[in-house]
Design a protein around this motif. Structure first.
Motif, PDB file in Angstrom:
ATOM      1  N   TYR A  96       0.854  -1.184   0.000  1.00 33.92           N
ATOM      2  CA  TYR A  96       0.000   0.000   0.000  1.00 33.92           C
ATOM      3  C   TYR A  96       0.893   1.239   0.000  1.00 33.92           C
ATOM      4  N   ARG A  97       0.291   2.380  -0.313  1.00 35.50           N
ATOM      5  CA  ARG A  97       1.041   3.641  -0.341  1.00 35.50           C
ATOM      6  C   ARG A  97       0.447   4.589   0.697  1.00 35.50           C
ATOM      7  N   SER A  98       1.300   5.244   1.423  1.00 34.82           N
ATOM      8  CA  SER A  98       0.823   6.142   2.476  1.00 34.82           C
ATOM      9  C   SER A  98       0.805   7.603   2.051  1.00 34.82           C
ATOM     10  N   GLN A  99       1.292   7.911   0.841  1.00 36.31           N
ATOM     11  CA  GLN A  99       1.378   9.303   0.412  1.00 36.31           C
ATOM     12  C   GLN A  99       1.382   9.381  -1.100  1.00 36.31           C
ATOM     13  N   SER A 100       1.262  10.605  -1.601  1.00 39.20           N
ATOM     14  CA  SER A 100       1.271  10.807  -3.042  1.00 39.20           C
ATOM     15  C   SER A 100       2.676  10.611  -3.601  1.00 39.20           C
ATOM     16  N   ASP A 101       2.769  10.376  -4.903  1.00 36.65           N
ATOM     17  CA  ASP A 101       4.076  10.260  -5.536  1.00 36.65           C
ATOM     18  C   ASP A 101       4.871  11.553  -5.406  1.00 36.65           C
ATOM     19  N   GLU A 102       4.171  12.677  -5.492  1.00 35.07           N
ATOM     20  CA  GLU A 102       4.866  13.966  -5.364  1.00 35.07           C
ATOM     21  C   GLU A 102       5.521  14.087  -3.991  1.00 35.07           C
ATOM     22  N   ALA A 103       4.774  13.730  -2.947  1.00 34.25           N
ATOM     23  CA  ALA A 103       5.317  13.836  -1.592  1.00 34.25           C
ATOM     24  C   ALA A 103       6.460  12.848  -1.378  1.00 34.25           C
ATOM     25  N   TYR A 104       6.309  11.640  -1.908  1.00 28.44           N
ATOM     26  CA  TYR A 104       7.356  10.636  -1.726  1.00 28.44           C
ATOM     27  C   TYR A 104       8.635  11.026  -2.468  1.00 28.44           C
ATOM     28  N   ALA A 105       8.499  11.498  -3.707  1.00 25.96           N
ATOM     29  CA  ALA A 105       9.683  11.894  -4.485  1.00 25.96           C
ATOM     30  C   ALA A 105      10.424  13.030  -3.789  1.00 25.96           C
ATOM     31  N   GLN A 106       9.673  13.961  -3.241  1.00 23.47           N
ATOM     32  CA  GLN A 106      10.305  15.072  -2.528  1.00 23.47           C
ATOM     33  C   GLN A 106      11.042  14.570  -1.293  1.00 23.47           C
ATOM     34  N   LYS A 107      10.434  13.639  -0.585  1.00 24.86           N
ATOM     35  CA  LYS A 107      11.062  13.092   0.614  1.00 24.86           C
ATOM     36  C   LYS A 107      12.362  12.363   0.287  1.00 24.86           C
ATOM     37  N   ARG A 108      12.372  11.642  -0.822  1.00 22.18           N
ATOM     38  CA  ARG A 108      13.552  10.865  -1.202  1.00 22.18           C
ATOM     39  C   ARG A 108      14.565  11.658  -2.000  1.00 22.18           C
ATOM     40  N   GLY A 109      14.202  12.887  -2.394  1.00 25.23           N
ATOM     41  CA  GLY A 109      15.125  13.703  -3.164  1.00 25.23           C
ATOM     42  C   GLY A 109      15.310  13.227  -4.592  1.00 25.23           C
ATOM     43  N   ILE A 110      14.224  12.679  -5.188  1.00 27.38           N
ATOM     44  CA  ILE A 110      14.282  12.239  -6.577  1.00 27.38           C
ATOM     45  C   ILE A 110      13.174  12.928  -7.360  1.00 27.38           C
ATOM     46  N   THR A 111      13.279  12.881  -8.677  1.00 23.58           N
ATOM     47  CA  THR A 111      12.254  13.495  -9.517  1.00 23.58           C
ATOM     48  C   THR A 111      11.114  12.507  -9.752  1.00 23.58           C
ATOM     49  N   LEU A 112       9.980  13.043 -10.185  1.00 22.07           N
ATOM     50  CA  LEU A 112       8.854  12.164 -10.506  1.00 22.07           C
ATOM     51  C   LEU A 112       9.183  11.189 -11.639  1.00 22.07           C
ATOM     52  N   GLU A 143      12.049   9.884 -12.257  1.00 25.88           N
ATOM     53  CA  GLU A 143      12.910   8.863 -11.655  1.00 25.88           C
ATOM     54  C   GLU A 143      12.078   7.877 -10.835  1.00 25.88           C
ATOM     55  N   LEU A 144      11.122   8.394 -10.077  1.00 26.63           N
ATOM     56  CA  LEU A 144      10.247   7.504  -9.307  1.00 26.63           C
ATOM     57  C   LEU A 144       9.417   6.624 -10.237  1.00 26.63           C
ATOM     58  N   SER A 145       8.917   7.213 -11.316  1.00 30.32           N
ATOM     59  CA  SER A 145       8.128   6.448 -12.274  1.00 30.32           C
ATOM     60  C   SER A 145       8.942   5.307 -12.872  1.00 30.32           C
ATOM     61  N   ALA A 146      10.215   5.571 -13.170  1.00 33.51           N
ATOM     62  CA  ALA A 146      11.084   4.521 -13.721  1.00 33.51           C
ATOM     63  C   ALA A 146      11.321   3.415 -12.697  1.00 33.51           C
ATOM     64  N   LEU A 147      11.507   3.796 -11.429  1.00 30.69           N
ATOM     65  CA  LEU A 147      11.681   2.798 -10.376  1.00 30.69           C
ATOM     66  C   LEU A 147      10.440   1.916 -10.259  1.00 30.69           C
ATOM     67  N   LYS A 148       9.275   2.546 -10.211  1.00 30.21           N
ATOM     68  CA  LYS A 148       8.033   1.794 -10.077  1.00 30.21           C
ATOM     69  C   LYS A 148       7.828   0.851 -11.256  1.00 30.21           C
ATOM     70  N   SER A 149       8.134   1.328 -12.445  1.00 32.43           N
ATOM     71  CA  SER A 149       7.972   0.496 -13.631  1.00 32.43           C
ATOM     72  C   SER A 149       8.837  -0.759 -13.537  1.00 32.43           C
ATOM     73  N   ASN A 150      10.043  -0.604 -13.074  1.00 31.57           N
ATOM     74  CA  ASN A 150      10.939  -1.751 -12.943  1.00 31.57           C
ATOM     75  C   ASN A 150      10.457  -2.702 -11.836  1.00 31.57           C
TER      76      ASN A 150
END
Length: 714
Positions: free
Chosen positions: A398-414, A416-423
């Protein structure tokens, strides 16, 4: 439904501690040998009935013959109702119905009948009502003991084996030793079922105003879970009619709290474990208040309707997360539940290899092995918490937050997060594909497929993506081809299966789908089909001296069914009333509009008393108390302007378009060669035509152009 369901004895029975002793019975003279493990279900095509075909219980399918057998043998009829993806149906089968000693007792003392509730929703509705009256709750498996006249004497849901034998022994003893008492009790229950299905005219005339409607909603708010969304309770269901009503209500009343609550609900649902984060699609319900742990079956009717809910929510909130959710639901359905020859299957089982959720859950060790160095990021994103928790064997993502909030927390771009999720998804879906798949209920149910057609048209309008319309049109054509012949609509189809005449929901949902396809295409063949289906429903199901409609044509059951509540499915009477409203405005048909008014007046009091159970009726009440518009777009560019218009959230506007002259009332005398005009009308009185969507929107009542000022994404 709930797994821990009431199995109380009727109130007049005293609790007894029974010492069970079953004598040897002459098994051979009663039917097939126990070790042959075949009964009268072997020739059925329902996946649920076939699951029980090798039980030692002498099951037979529902038929009129069971009552003659019961009277001739002087036995109670044991009716056990379920469906193929029902987890607790499987549990009771393995624990109880595969037990030889239990089967011997059942075969000796009862006529045993298995019913697929998806094939016979009429039988299910009657006896579910009985169990709810007797115990205060219901669910599946639904087990009812009835007299040879069909009247229920006892009802409950899942029973452990010992409890089941106690129930059978005591109820059978009552029937044998005190038949008068048994008949008196069954008569009372049957009378209660009839009363539930009797909708009496209200004492007061008229339809409630907005103040009264809002008062009912204010009371309903006491049941809202403002922290986790949805409605209070140990379990949470995604009820499309309730969600659609709140969309309409927030828009038309400017109720900030309703709008915020709904947006939170929709987000937490799609981020929760109740949504398959890898494969897409919603599970049946959440077993907790935070949407995290689902009951893992996947139903077509839930997912079909939720495409439409999220598409409408995208138009209202312009939240890309809602568009993504709708797209992922559709992707799941097309990938997992579509028949290669057309049509969508009914359900995916909750279990695989005898374990609920085994196909979908993950161990921490497997995730670490599959994801390697990306595990920590994955675990953080999908709620796998702490070192100890990573060793847990059955993680639900499950996800506890939006992708925008998570990417900001991890210091990555959206991206980059999208590529991680796809993999991640690619790796884990590949691993999942090696597992034993849950069973598929491969019936193609007419009404459920019609709901999908309607939602796909809504998604086409919201996202301006022709793929949705193409799929909707193809699906509608396939269902009509397989189920409709000269006015007769069948409830489902499957190769080699016997047909069951359609119920009211099949006719009304298909009529709704046809009219929505007409709105999207302007093809009058769809309009004609919608009206043809409505006329057939009128002829087959209309109650005498009532504006309402029976659920089925014939009333051979112990009570006539008049389904008016909006639960996991909208009431077919609500859908009929909605069609009368829209066609009445579109065709200037006073008879349609009068019928709509009579139905709404009859049910408005039910909404005020219980809005959560009559939410679709509430949406119709909102349209009654707010300006309702007909918007006709006529001319060469009509389809383009209609597409632009439909991207706006306009629940109180009927938008139709025609590229050519037409004698239909909304278009008549309004076509001008070389021009395209938009006519905004109210009660068939139109304002001056305009040529842009912007100007047309400005002609709508200003309060109906509301865009809620809601908080930023959390």
């Amino acid at each position: 439904m709930k797994k821990a369901l009431s199995t109380h004895f009727p109130v007049y029975l005293k609790p007894l501690c029974l010492l069970l002793f079953l004598c040897c019975l002459n098994w051979a003279c009663k039917g097939p040998e126990a070790d042959s493990r075949r009964n009268m279900l072997a020739g059925e095509t329902s996946p649920y009935l076939l699951q029980h075909a090798e039980n030692p219980v002498h099951w037979q399918a529902w038929s009129d013959n069971i009552w003659e057998m019961a009277k001739a043998e002087d036995k109670l009829v044991l009716i056990s109702i379920g469906y193929s993806s029902c987890h607790w149906c499987h549990v009771m089968e393995e624990e109880t119905f595969e037990n030889d000693s239990v089967a011997r007792f059942m075969n000796e003392n009862f006529i045993n009948v298995k019913v697929d509730r998806e094939e016979r929703p009429d039988v299910d509705h009657v006896y579910m009502t009985a169990v709810q009256l007797m115990t205060g709750s219901g669910g599946w498996p639904l087990n009812v003991l009835v007299l040879p006249n069909g009247k229920p004497l006892y009802g409950g849901t899942y029973h452990p084996t010992e409890r089941w034998m106690q129930v059978l022994t005591e109820i059978n003893r009552l029937y044998r030793e005190d038949p008068q008492k048994a008949n008196e009790y069954a008569d009372r229950v049957a009378k209660g079922i009839a009363e539930v299905n009797l909708i009496e005219a209200p004492a007061a005339e008229g339809i409630p105003g907005m103040e009264t409607i809002s008062g009912a909603v204010e009371l309903w708010k006491n049941d809202w879970d403002l922290q986790w969304g949805g409605f209070r309770g140990e379990q949470k269901f995604m009820l499309p009619s309730n969600l659609d009503f709140l969309l309409d209500y927030a828009y038309l009343t400017k109720d900030q709290q309703a709008g915020e609550h709904l947006r939170k609900t929709l987000r937490l649902m799609s981020r929760g474990g109740v949504f398959d984060q890898l494969g897409g699609g919603f599970y049946r319900y959440s077993t907790d208040s935070e949407w995290r742990i689902p009951h893992f079956e996947k139903m077509l009717y839930d997912n079909a309707q939720l495409i439409g809910v999220y598409a409408r929510a995208f138009k209202f909130y312009q939240d890309p997360e809602f568009r993504e959710t709708a797209e992922r639901i559709f992707g799941f359905l097309r990938q997992e539940m579509k028949n290669p020859e057309g049509g969508y299957y009914a359900a995916l089982d909750a279990d695989s290899e005898g374990v609920e959720g085994k196909y979908y859950t993950w161990s921490g060790a497997d995730l670490k092995s599959l994801l390697g160095g990306e595990f920590d990021t994955f675990a953080d994103y999908y709620g796998i918490e702490g070192t100890a928790g990573q060793n847990k064997a059955d993680w639900v993502l499950y996800r506890s937050q939006s992708d925008e909030a998570y990417a900001q927390k991890r210091g990555i771009t959206l991206p980059e997060l999208s590529a991680l999720k796809s993999n991640w998804h690619k790796v884990l879906m590949q691993e999942r594909s090696q597992r034993t798949r849950p069973g598929m209920d491969d019936k193609i149910i007419t009404s459920w497929n019609a709901l999908l057609v309607t939602s796909l048209v809504t998604a086409y309008e919201a996202f301006d993506n022709a793929d949705y319309l193409k799929e909707a049109a193809g699906l509608f054509a396939r269902v009509m081809e397989q189920t409709y012949d000269s006015g007769d609509l069948q409830h489902s189809f499957k190769k080699g299966a016997a047909t069951q005449p359609g119920f009211l929901e099949d006719y009304t949902y298909m009529a709704q789908a046809a009219f929505r396809l007409y709105q999207a295409t302007a093809d009058e063949a769809y309009l004609n089909t919608a009206e043809e289906l409505i006329a057939e429903a009128e002829a087959r199901f209309r109650k005498t001296d009532s504006p309402l409609y029976r659920f089925k044509k014939d009333d051979e059951l112990i009570a006539a069914i008049v389904k008016t509540t909006d639960g996991v499915l909208p009431s077919p009477n609500t859908v009929m009333a909605d069609l009368f409203l829209k066609l009445g405005h579109f065709k200037y048909d006073k008879a349609y509009l009068q019928q709509h008014q009579e139905m709404l007046r009859l049910l408005s009091g039910r909404f005020l008393q219980s809005p959560q159970n009559y939410a679709a009726w509430g949406s119709l009440l909102l349209l009654q108390q707010n300006n309702y518009y007909e918007v006709a777009i006529v001319g060469d560019q009509a389809r383009d302007l209609q597409a632009e218009m439909n991207r706006n959230f306009l629940p109180n506007a009927l938008v139709v378009a025609s590229k050519m002259p037409s004698e239909l009332p909304l278009y008549d005398q309004r076509f001008v060669a070389g021009e395209t005009y938009i006519y905004v009308c109210q009660n068939h009185s139109c304002k001056l035509p305009v040529t842009t969507v912007e100007r047309a929107l400005s002609q709508l009542n200003e309060k109906d152009s509301l865009i809620l000022s809601l908080p930023q994404p959390f």
